[in-house]
Scaffold this motif. Structure first.
Motif, PDB file in Angstrom:
ATOM      1  N   LEU B 228      35.023 -27.914  13.150  1.00  0.00           N
ATOM      2  CA  LEU B 228      35.078 -27.597  11.723  1.00  0.00           C
ATOM      3  C   LEU B 228      34.097 -26.490  11.336  1.00  0.00           C
ATOM      4  O   LEU B 228      34.182 -25.919  10.255  1.00  0.00           O
ATOM      5  N   MET B 229      33.134 -26.207  12.229  1.00  0.00           N
ATOM      6  CA  MET B 229      32.099 -25.216  11.906  1.00  0.00           C
ATOM      7  C   MET B 229      32.683 -23.805  11.795  1.00  0.00           C
ATOM      8  O   MET B 229      33.592 -23.444  12.539  1.00  0.00           O
ATOM      9  N   GLU B 230      32.134 -23.051  10.832  1.00  0.00           N
ATOM     10  CA  GLU B 230      32.561 -21.652  10.662  1.00  0.00           C
ATOM     11  C   GLU B 230      31.412 -20.732  11.045  1.00  0.00           C
ATOM     12  O   GLU B 230      30.251 -21.103  10.955  1.00  0.00           O
ATOM     13  N   ARG B 231      31.802 -19.520  11.401  1.00  0.00           N
ATOM     14  CA  ARG B 231      30.765 -18.519  11.689  1.00  0.00           C
ATOM     15  C   ARG B 231      30.128 -18.050  10.385  1.00  0.00           C
ATOM     16  O   ARG B 231      30.694 -18.250   9.316  1.00  0.00           O
ATOM     17  N   GLU B 232      28.976 -17.431  10.472  1.00  0.00           N
ATOM     18  CA  GLU B 232      28.255 -16.884   9.304  1.00  0.00           C
ATOM     19  C   GLU B 232      28.011 -17.963   8.249  1.00  0.00           C
ATOM     20  O   GLU B 232      28.131 -17.725   7.064  1.00  0.00           O
ATOM     21  N   ARG B 233      27.751 -19.170   8.698  1.00  0.00           N
ATOM     22  CA  ARG B 233      27.447 -20.260   7.789  1.00  0.00           C
ATOM     23  C   ARG B 233      26.300 -21.053   8.408  1.00  0.00           C
ATOM     24  O   ARG B 233      26.272 -21.239   9.620  1.00  0.00           O
ATOM     25  N   VAL B 234      25.360 -21.453   7.575  1.00  0.00           N
ATOM     26  CA  VAL B 234      24.219 -22.208   8.102  1.00  0.00           C
ATOM     27  C   VAL B 234      24.525 -23.696   8.033  1.00  0.00           C
ATOM     28  O   VAL B 234      25.032 -24.186   7.018  1.00  0.00           O
ATOM     29  N   TYR B 235      24.258 -24.401   9.099  1.00  0.00           N
ATOM     30  CA  TYR B 235      24.418 -25.857   9.129  1.00  0.00           C
ATOM     31  C   TYR B 235      23.046 -26.481   9.283  1.00  0.00           C
ATOM     32  O   TYR B 235      22.345 -26.217  10.264  1.00  0.00           O
ATOM     33  N   THR B 256      15.243 -31.599  16.845  1.00  0.00           N
ATOM     34  CA  THR B 256      14.311 -32.684  16.529  1.00  0.00           C
ATOM     35  C   THR B 256      15.082 -33.920  16.096  1.00  0.00           C
ATOM     36  O   THR B 256      16.139 -33.831  15.486  1.00  0.00           O
ATOM     37  N   LEU B 257      14.503 -35.073  16.401  1.00  0.00           N
ATOM     38  CA  LEU B 257      15.158 -36.322  16.067  1.00  0.00           C
ATOM     39  C   LEU B 257      14.858 -36.719  14.621  1.00  0.00           C
ATOM     40  O   LEU B 257      15.692 -37.282  13.935  1.00  0.00           O
ATOM     41  N   LEU B 258      13.640 -36.432  14.186  1.00  0.00           N
ATOM     42  CA  LEU B 258      13.227 -36.868  12.849  1.00  0.00           C
ATOM     43  C   LEU B 258      13.188 -35.723  11.843  1.00  0.00           C
ATOM     44  O   LEU B 258      12.972 -35.952  10.661  1.00  0.00           O
ATOM     45  N   GLY B 259      13.386 -34.500  12.312  1.00  0.00           N
ATOM     46  CA  GLY B 259      13.268 -33.366  11.404  1.00  0.00           C
ATOM     47  C   GLY B 259      14.616 -32.742  11.075  1.00  0.00           C
ATOM     48  O   GLY B 259      15.667 -33.236  11.457  1.00  0.00           O
ATOM     49  N   VAL B 260      14.559 -31.639  10.321  1.00  0.00           N
ATOM     50  CA  VAL B 260      15.771 -30.903   9.960  1.00  0.00           C
ATOM     51  C   VAL B 260      15.818 -29.611  10.770  1.00  0.00           C
ATOM     52  O   VAL B 260      14.861 -28.835  10.772  1.00  0.00           O
ATOM     53  N   ASP B 261      16.914 -29.400  11.481  1.00  0.00           N
ATOM     54  CA  ASP B 261      17.104 -28.179  12.262  1.00  0.00           C
ATOM     55  C   ASP B 261      18.236 -27.358  11.647  1.00  0.00           C
ATOM     56  O   ASP B 261      19.191 -27.916  11.126  1.00  0.00           O
ATOM     57  N   LEU B 262      18.122 -26.060  11.729  1.00  0.00           N
ATOM     58  CA  LEU B 262      19.173 -25.195  11.183  1.00  0.00           C
ATOM     59  C   LEU B 262      19.946 -24.544  12.319  1.00  0.00           C
ATOM     60  O   LEU B 262      19.371 -24.109  13.315  1.00  0.00           O
ATOM     61  N   ILE B 263      21.262 -24.485  12.128  1.00  0.00           N
ATOM     62  CA  ILE B 263      22.132 -23.902  13.148  1.00  0.00           C
ATOM     63  C   ILE B 263      22.998 -22.835  12.485  1.00  0.00           C
ATOM     64  O   ILE B 263      23.496 -23.033  11.373  1.00  0.00           O
ATOM     65  N   GLU B 264      23.138 -21.719  13.155  1.00  0.00           N
ATOM     66  CA  GLU B 264      24.043 -20.679  12.658  1.00  0.00           C
ATOM     67  C   GLU B 264      24.749 -20.055  13.840  1.00  0.00           C
ATOM     68  O   GLU B 264      24.121 -19.796  14.874  1.00  0.00           O
ATOM     69  N   ASP B 272      12.853 -28.022  13.093  1.00  0.00           N
ATOM     70  CA  ASP B 272      11.914 -28.867  12.348  1.00  0.00           C
ATOM     71  C   ASP B 272      11.401 -28.177  11.076  1.00  0.00           C
ATOM     72  O   ASP B 272      10.209 -27.956  10.914  1.00  0.00           O
ATOM     73  N   THR B 273      12.319 -27.889  10.190  1.00  0.00           N
ATOM     74  CA  THR B 273      11.981 -27.105   9.002  1.00  0.00           C
ATOM     75  C   THR B 273      11.544 -27.999   7.839  1.00  0.00           C
ATOM     76  O   THR B 273      11.891 -29.172   7.797  1.00  0.00           O
ATOM     77  N   ASN B 274      10.797 -27.408   6.908  1.00  0.00           N
ATOM     78  CA  ASN B 274      10.506 -28.131   5.671  1.00  0.00           C
ATOM     79  C   ASN B 274      11.311 -27.485   4.528  1.00  0.00           C
ATOM     80  O   ASN B 274      12.065 -26.545   4.742  1.00  0.00           O
ATOM     81  N   GLU B 275      11.128 -28.008   3.318  1.00  0.00           N
ATOM     82  CA  GLU B 275      11.931 -27.552   2.194  1.00  0.00           C
ATOM     83  C   GLU B 275      11.848 -26.031   2.024  1.00  0.00           C
ATOM     84  O   GLU B 275      12.863 -25.343   1.880  1.00  0.00           O
ATOM     85  N   GLN B 276      10.606 -25.530   2.076  1.00  0.00           N
ATOM     86  CA  GLN B 276      10.409 -24.108   1.857  1.00  0.00           C
ATOM     87  C   GLN B 276      11.122 -23.262   2.914  1.00  0.00           C
ATOM     88  O   GLN B 276      11.806 -22.289   2.603  1.00  0.00           O
ATOM     89  N   HIS B 277      10.972 -23.703   4.175  1.00  0.00           N
ATOM     90  CA  HIS B 277      11.665 -23.001   5.279  1.00  0.00           C
ATOM     91  C   HIS B 277      13.160 -22.918   5.021  1.00  0.00           C
ATOM     92  O   HIS B 277      13.786 -21.889   5.216  1.00  0.00           O
ATOM     93  N   ILE B 278      13.702 -24.069   4.623  1.00  0.00           N
ATOM     94  CA  ILE B 278      15.161 -24.140   4.462  1.00  0.00           C
ATOM     95  C   ILE B 278      15.600 -23.157   3.380  1.00  0.00           C
ATOM     96  O   ILE B 278      16.534 -22.370   3.572  1.00  0.00           O
ATOM     97  N   ILE B 279      14.873 -23.193   2.259  1.00  0.00           N
ATOM     98  CA  ILE B 279      15.244 -22.313   1.148  1.00  0.00           C
ATOM     99  C   ILE B 279      15.203 -20.853   1.602  1.00  0.00           C
ATOM    100  O   ILE B 279      16.125 -20.070   1.352  1.00  0.00           O
ATOM    101  N   GLU B 280      14.153 -20.484   2.320  1.00  0.00           N
ATOM    102  CA  GLU B 280      14.022 -19.095   2.787  1.00  0.00           C
ATOM    103  C   GLU B 280      15.117 -18.750   3.795  1.00  0.00           C
ATOM    104  O   GLU B 280      15.726 -17.680   3.740  1.00  0.00           O
ATOM    105  N   ALA B 281      15.360 -19.680   4.712  1.00  0.00           N
ATOM    106  CA  ALA B 281      16.300 -19.374   5.799  1.00  0.00           C
ATOM    107  C   ALA B 281      17.736 -19.244   5.300  1.00  0.00           C
ATOM    108  O   ALA B 281      18.484 -18.396   5.777  1.00  0.00           O
ATOM    109  N   ILE B 282      18.114 -20.092   4.355  1.00  0.00           N
ATOM    110  CA  ILE B 282      19.525 -20.020   3.951  1.00  0.00           C
ATOM    111  C   ILE B 282      19.761 -18.900   2.939  1.00  0.00           C
ATOM    112  O   ILE B 282      20.870 -18.374   2.860  1.00  0.00           O
ATOM    113  N   GLY B 283      18.711 -18.552   2.186  1.00  0.00           N
ATOM    114  CA  GLY B 283      18.865 -17.472   1.229  1.00  0.00           C
ATOM    115  C   GLY B 283      20.130 -17.649   0.423  1.00  0.00           C
ATOM    116  O   GLY B 283      20.330 -18.668  -0.226  1.00  0.00           O
TER     117      GLY B 283
END
Lengths: 498, 368
Positions: B228-235, B256-264, B272-283
């Motif tokens: 179901l994953m699409e390209r140019e989309r952050v998961y 990470t098992l307990l953290g949030v990881d981003l995939i593109e 293992d991102t935090n809220e700020q990381h996520i906001i910056e990374a997904i833009g």
């Protein structure tokens, strides 16, 4: 009544073989020469060599170590293990039924075609549908063909967005499997606190992607989906079709009809409801009925009657048909038995079947409600239909002994176990379907056995855990049996070598 | 010979009968005693041990002194090698952690732990997943998936593990905040994961399962999610073993098992991102949040994955939150919950949500 099953130390028939021993004397030379193609010729047949009495005794002993409806009570839920009248078997074994060949010319099998034609008429009346195909050879085959028809229907409307089939969480496992095989995504809707389809959840599920809803009514909890009219409306308004799983048809015969409830496609299990023993992997028949709008998609051939010529024929001229779905014309022997059964029973008889089946299930439900260790997960004042699902969870809490052990111990009482751990929405489920065949005394005996087992679980748990001991064989290694099945002499020898 | 460790938390479960909803902290223990609470843990541990003795499997029992195991073992008639030191009558969480650590050093094959969620948290804090553990249910709160159904079944599972061996699986160790729980608020926290013997009928978290092929189900879910994953989309993959299976199916083994990881584009974008990381990374990129409910509690957002703040969830949109759960986990989790820092957003999630339960299989589940 105490019970002890025969326990023979019976070798395999191949192991009983002695060279040169014969049962029948065959002519030295065949009367005419048959030209068997060379690649089919075998040098050695390796057939066992035994005398006739040895063969008869061998199979009689095996049959004594078996268990079936003819030996005793068989409340295997959702399987409708009713008694099948012997006269149905006798008529299906008649030469006219048993010795015809599918390659025979139509003119020479007019009787067989007429039987199929008449059986189809009976089934359309019972289900409230326009036409029925008798081709499908089993229940799951019927479900699968229903999904192919669903596909053909949406395709004919040029609607290719519909990729989801909805099934309730109480559905038989074959429903999602059939939908998946036909290429659909499966969406499960939960049951509500009353054990019925949660209508709000269904409303949230249907969309322009909905191809169909597969529903069993009465459902696998033995409860009638009393909101079926609303359910049908929700699905139809969304553009989907409604498929009726006929597994539990024994609960409504002659009382209501799937067609009247709004179902578009209906499947039957002739081998449950209409006089062919269910189980054992033997031939079944899962005919498919459809409403007028879907008639043209039914598989080929259908049996038609040419009034002018006064003859029956196979109709292959059906351009919109999903095509051929089985070799030849269905499992004819099963069709014969079903037709004989229907003639024997008549319309009133079928209604009485359901009355007795429902009465028996409710009798068990009432009596078992007072037994410590078992409980109903849904409203106990709600009558059930042909089957009832109890939970042995209280017993498990009290003693650590759950449904699995109760089922095994029941065998020591000379009864087959109910279906257990199904449906999965009931923990420690014991799914009991007595059918119409049983007497009050037999039902009392069954409830008494369950009561005794609950008491034993408290006073003598080892006895329950080591059951069955009165059967030909005790605990099987079920994992090994399904992982390494040895189903033939050849496979047995191979495994012994390997 | 196999080595079996035994740790009894003698005060576990004392708060239950006297209505304290737990026994964490010295003050609570004192209060429980004041209210007339009696120890429950030792007697239940003895039940387990007696079962082990009856079966007669050969193993060496290694335990801690006095009420932390030695007393229970001798009461059950089992010989035990006693290690470590404690002040009897004044055991603490520190003792549990030390005991677990020392048993790891002794090379035990399995540690039986009589206690509740708090005890489990202490143990995994000390040894993580280095040694398989098995919980004898004796606590007040038992939300972790490490417990057998009853003390007897704990004995049976341990026996099977020691005699014929059982596969291992990772089970959630949960703890709920007792302070809040006493005020009738349920604040569940995923403390981590433990290795436990996998026995689908006798273990608590899987008792509702019929198929029980947890790992296969996770793999099936992962396969479909990837399709179901699409390209140019952050998961954004939330915590848990089910979401980790998605990463592993993509060949990403250091998620990470307990953290949030981003995939593109099927690759790890950030770990293992935090809220700020996520906001910056997904833009401004289209984004999908992938989460799995916390077993039994049913929280899909706001517990154990607070990195997904209401700001991020709103930005991503409700329709782009995918929920994954194996059928047997769902059976233990009849309803789902959302508890973000924004009550309005929580309300938006109420109703039915589609949960991915297998390959091309979904199930409608109510969010309450």
């Amino acid at each position: 009544m105490s019970y002890q099953q025969a326990r023979w130390v019976e070798p395999l028939i191949f192991e009983l073989s002695k060279p040169g021993r014969v049962g029948w004397t065959l002519p030295e030379k065949p009367r005419e020469r048959i030209n068997v193609p060379k690649e089919l010729l075998r040098e050695k047949l390796e057939l066992p060599e035994l005398s006739e009495p040895e063969v008869v005794r061998h199979y009689t002993r095996l049959s004594q170590m078996n268990y079936g409806v003819d030996s005793g009570f068989y409340p295997l839920g959702s399987c409708t293990m009713k008694y099948n009248p012997k006269v149905c078997e006798e008529l299906a074994a008649l030469e006219a039924a048993n010795y015809i060949h599918p390659h025979q010319a139509e003119e020479t099998v007019q009787g067989a075609l007429e039987l199929m034609y008449m059986l189809e008429r009976c089934l359309t009346e019972i289900a409230g549908v326009a036409r029925v195909s008798l081709q499908t050879s089993a229940g799951a085959h019927g479900e699968f063909v229903a999904m192919l028809i669903t596909r053909a229907y949406h395709k004919s409307k040029r609607d290719d967005k519909r990729n989801q089939v909805i099934v309730p969480d109480s559905a038989h496992g074959t429903n999602p499997a059939s939908a998946a095989m036909a290429g659909y995504d499966v969406v499960t809707v939960p049951s509500n606190a009353r054990g019925r389809v949660d209508l709000d959840a269904l409303k949230a599920t249907v969309s322009e992607r909905t191809a169909a809803l597969m529903l069993t009514n009465p459902n696998t909890l033995g409860l009638f989906e009393d909101q079926i009219i609303e359910i049908a409306k929700v699905v139809h308004d969304a553009g989907g079709l409604l498929f009726y799983d006929g597994a539990n048809l024994n609960g409504i015969l002659g009382r209501t009809r799937p067609g009247d409830m709004g179902f578009d496609i209906v499947h039957f299990n002739l081998h449950k409801t209409f006089a062919t023993p269910h189980g054992g992997g033997g031939p079944g028949a899962g005919p498919i009925g459809v409403q007028k709008e879907l008639e043209k998609f039914l598989p080929v051939p259908l049996v038609e009657y040419d009034k002018k010529k006064g003859r029956y024929y196979f109709d292959y001229d059906r351009p919109h048909s999903i095509g051929k779905i089985k070799g030849f014309y269905g499992n004819f022997g099963v069709l014969v038995k079903a037709y004989v059964y229907l003639l024997l029973m008549g319309g009133e008889g079928l209604s009485e079947v359901t009355e007795a089946a429902v009465l028996n299930a409710n009798y068990i439900m009432r009596k078992l409600l007072g037994v410590d260790g078992y409980e109903l997960k849904f409203n106990p004042s709600d009558p059930c239909k042909h089957e009832v699902v109890f939970s042995a969870e209280p017993l498990k809490r009290m003693t650590g002994i759950g449904a699995h052990f109760v089922a095994k111990r029941l065998l020591d009482f000379g009864m087959h176990a109910p279906t257990y751990y199904f449906p999965p929405i009931v923990p420690e489920a014991l799914m009991i379907e007595p059918t119409e065949s049983e007497s009050k005394e037999e039902l009392d005996r069954f409830v008494e056995a369950l009561r005794t087992i609950a008491e034993e679980a408290k006073s003598d748990p080892d006895k329950v855990c080591s059951a069955p001991t009165a059967t030909a064989i005790g605990r099987l290694d079920e994992v090994k049996a399904s992982r390494q099945p040895i189903l033939s002499w050849r496979a047995y020898r191979k495994s012994a070598k390997g | 010979m196999k080595k079996l460790g035994l740790i009894v938390n003698p005060i576990a479960g004392m708060g239950g009968r006297v209505g304290l909803k737990g026994t964490d902290g010295a003050d609570t223990v004192a209060k429980a005693l004041e209210l007339g609470a009696e120890p429950v843990s030792p007697a239940r541990a003895v039940e387990t041990l007696q079962g082990l003795k009856r079966v007669g499997v050969e193993f060496e029992l290694i335990t801690y002194p006095a009420e932390m195991g030695a007393t229970e073992a001798s009461e059950a008639g089992l010989k035990a090698r006693v290690i470590g030191h404690i002040t009897s009558g004044k055991t603490t969480a520190g003792d549990t952690k030390r005991a677990a650590g020392e048993m790891l050093g002794q090379g035990v094959d399995l540690i039986l732990i009589a206690g509740g969620d708090g005890t489990m948290s202490d143990v995994i804090e000390a040894i993580g997943t280095q040694v398989p553990i098995l919980g004898i249910p004796t606590g007040v709160k038992m939300h972790s998936a490490t417990f057998a159904n009853t003390p007897q079944t704990a004995g049976e599972v341990a026996t099977r593990f020691l005699s014929e061996g059982l596969p291992l699986r990772e089970a959630e160790v949960m703890d709920i905040n007792e302070e809040a729980y006493r005020e009738n608020r349920l604040v569940a926290k995923l403390k981590g994961y433990a290795q436990v013997p996998y026995e689908p009928v006798m273990m608590q978290a899987t008792k509702e399962g019929s198929t029980g092929y947890e790992l296969a189900d996770q793999k099936a879910i992962a396969r479909w999610v990837i399709e179901l994953m699409e390209r140019e989309r952050v998961y954004a993959l939330g915590p848990g073993t089910t979401t980790r299976a998605v990463a592993e199916e993509l060949g990403i083994y250091d998620s990470t098992l307990l953290g949030v990881d981003l995939i593109e584009n099927y690759k790890l974008l950030a770990r293992d991102t935090n809220e700020q990381h996520i906001i910056e990374a997904i833009g401004k990129k289209p984004t999908t949040i992938i989460v799995s409910p916390i077993g039994k509690q049913g929280f899909i957002l706001g517990r154990g994955n607070q990195q997904f703040s209401s700001v991020i969830i709103k930005r991503v949109g409700k329709g782009n939150v995918w929920v994954l759960a194996t059928p047997h986990k769902l059976r233990a989790t009849p309803t789902l919950k959302v508890d973000t820092d924004d009550a309005e957003l929580d309300r938006e999630f109420q109703g039915y949500i589609r949960v991915i339960t297998g390959y091309r299989q979904t199930c409608m589940v109510k969010v309450v």
